[in-house]
Enzyme design. Structure first.
Site, PDB file in Angstrom:
ATOM      1  N   VAL A   1      42.472  36.482  41.245  1.00 28.29           N
ATOM      2  CA  VAL A   1      43.331  37.173  42.200  1.00 28.29           C
ATOM      3  C   VAL A   1      43.876  38.420  41.506  1.00 28.29           C
ATOM      4  O   VAL A   1      43.662  38.641  40.310  1.00 28.29           O
ATOM      5  CB  VAL A   1      44.491  36.284  42.705  1.00 28.29           C
ATOM      6  CG1 VAL A   1      43.967  35.150  43.557  1.00 28.29           C
ATOM      7  CG2 VAL A   1      45.316  35.754  41.536  1.00 28.29           C
ATOM      8  N   ASP A   2      44.587  39.205  42.258  1.00 22.69           N
ATOM      9  CA  ASP A   2      45.129  40.491  41.820  1.00 22.69           C
ATOM     10  C   ASP A   2      45.801  40.408  40.447  1.00 22.69           C
ATOM     11  O   ASP A   2      46.701  39.605  40.224  1.00 22.69           O
ATOM     12  CB  ASP A   2      46.137  40.952  42.871  1.00 22.69           C
ATOM     13  CG  ASP A   2      46.705  42.330  42.595  1.00 22.69           C
ATOM     14  OD1 ASP A   2      46.275  42.977  41.627  1.00 22.69           O
ATOM     15  OD2 ASP A   2      47.572  42.758  43.366  1.00 22.69           O
ATOM     16  N   GLY A   3      45.364  41.264  39.524  1.00 27.91           N
ATOM     17  CA  GLY A   3      45.904  41.240  38.175  1.00 27.91           C
ATOM     18  C   GLY A   3      47.365  41.610  38.072  1.00 27.91           C
ATOM     19  O   GLY A   3      48.048  41.218  37.121  1.00 27.91           O
ATOM     20  N   SER A   4      47.890  42.356  39.037  1.00 26.07           N
ATOM     21  CA  SER A   4      49.278  42.806  38.946  1.00 26.07           C
ATOM     22  C   SER A   4      50.277  41.667  39.102  1.00 26.07           C
ATOM     23  O   SER A   4      51.447  41.821  38.760  1.00 26.07           O
ATOM     24  CB  SER A   4      49.558  43.875  40.009  1.00 26.07           C
ATOM     25  OG  SER A   4      49.480  43.328  41.313  1.00 26.07           O
TER      26      SER A   4
ATOM     27  N   ALA B   1      42.263  41.503  44.613  1.00 31.27           N
ATOM     28  CA  ALA B   1      42.370  40.328  45.490  1.00 31.27           C
ATOM     29  C   ALA B   1      43.828  39.919  45.653  1.00 31.27           C
ATOM     30  O   ALA B   1      44.277  38.886  45.146  1.00 31.27           O
ATOM     31  CB  ALA B   1      41.546  39.174  44.928  1.00 31.27           C
TER      32      ALA B   1
END
Length: 241
Positions: A149-152, A127
């Site tokens: 949301v996006d883990g990165s 996400a």
């Protein structure tokens, strides 16, 4: 996709099937999110550096959700983290707790409070802000909730988390005694942007001038610190870095 299973004997997809699926299905949601028929241009941070903001996330999110739901549903039942053949550890960032969150099969096997639907796990870890909407999700028993949301964004280099997980997960890795028993294969996407600044260039910067460089410094600095710490931890066992 490589580890999810519908019959607990073989994965849903092999490696070749997986990349074909992503190549074919990816066109649906990435095209709608960029409005160009192409890729998103390198991710959230790159769009920050370029000053882009995307063209809306609704249609892209619908396309992604439809694709992963089709894959991770069997006879009307959503597959969960328990429906995997191998240990998995998947990061996201939880906006509700302002902290990284890790989905793992080990936790799911211990309690339903950490067992999540696989299609939502895929949505959560991918996400990316300005590309897909955040996902509001809960465990199969409803006890654990997450706005993901996006883990990165918070864990651009998850290597340390993976190593720690293996070292403390005796249920799935009973014969691992230390880093000497671990082989780490870390596949990155390369350096996002190379940038350096002179004193005369930055000494007069205001808050708005620092916004984009700070995003790069934060992301790259966090990943580099993890890389350095892992290299020190492995010591003589390290073959390359």
């Amino acid at each position: 996709m490589l580890f999810a299973t519908k019959n607990h004997s073989r994965p849903i997809f092999h490696a070749e099937d997986t990349w074909k699926f992503l190549a074919e299905q990816g066109k649906r949601f990435y095209r709608s999110s960029t409005g160009t028929g192409g890729s998103s241009g390198g991710g959230f941070l790159r769009r920050i550096f370029r000053g882009g903001s995307g063209n809306g996330t609704g249609s892209a999110t619908v396309g992604l959700e439809k694709a992963v739901k089709e894959v991770f549903t069997e006879n009307g039942r959503s597959l969960t983290l328990k429906d995997t053949l191998k240990p998995v550890l998947i990061p996201c960032y939880d906006l509700s707790s302002s902290a990284p969150f890790l989905f793992s099969r080990a936790d799911a096997l211990e309690t339903d409070s950490f067992d999540f639907r696989l299609w939502e796990v895929c949505r959560a870890t991918s996400a990316e802000p300005a590309l897909f909407e955040p996902v509001s999700m809960k465990s199969v028993d409803g006890q654990t909730r997450c706005v993901a949301v996006d883990g990165s964004l918070a864990m651009s280099n998850p290597t340390a988390a993976a190593i720690t997980h293996v070292l403390h997960n005796k249920q799935e890795f009973p014969f691992v005694r230390g880093v000497e028993d671990i082989l780490v294969l870390s596949l990155g996407t390369g350096q996002l942007l190379e940038a350096s600044y002179d004193y005369d260039q930055v000494k007069g910067w205001k808050a708005k001038d620092w916004a984009r460089p700070l995003a790069r410094i934060s992301g790259d600095g966090s990943a580099d610190l993890v890389d350095h710490a892992v290299a020190l931890a492995f010591g003589q066992s390290r073959s390359s870095n």
